[in-house]
Design a protein around this motif. Structure first.
Motif: not given
Length: 113
Positions: A32-35, A28-30
């Protein structure tokens, strides 16, 4: 032993569940960060779910197999254990008790005479 197996199963499932949750958070974090793209995130999440189900199923099957290998103790098993342990039977103890009583009686008679 059964309680230990249950605890081991719960620990294993708990560890896998915690790993699953952390991996899900990371995905989810990746995203959100666009990675990762949303589509890649969904794909990874689905792969993670499949892997989680396979591992919990595998662990459950292994524990069930161990439970199936356990067998209840029979009278014959107990008798064999007692014989191997060289534990006297009730009859042997009674015979010894009678012999001691006889010897005590003989000793008392000798002391009286």
């Amino acid at each position: 032993m059964i309680n230990e197996l249950k605890k081991a199963l719960l620990i294993g499932v708990g560890a896998v569940a915690a790993t699953y949750e952390k991996a899900n958070e990371l995905i989810s974090e990746m995203v959100q960060k666009g990675k990762l793209t949303v589509e890649e995130g969904k794909e990874l999440t689905e792969e993670l779910k499949r892997d989680f189900k396979e591992k919990t199923s595998s662990t459950t099957n292994k524990v069930k197999s161990k439970f199936d290998d356990l067998k209840p103790i029979t009278k014959d098993d107990l008798k064999a254990f007692v014989q191997e342990s060289d534990i006297p039977s009730r009859l042997e103890l009674e015979a010894l008790r009678r012999k001691i009583e006889e010897l005590e009686e003989k000793l008392n008679r000798k002391e009286e005479s």
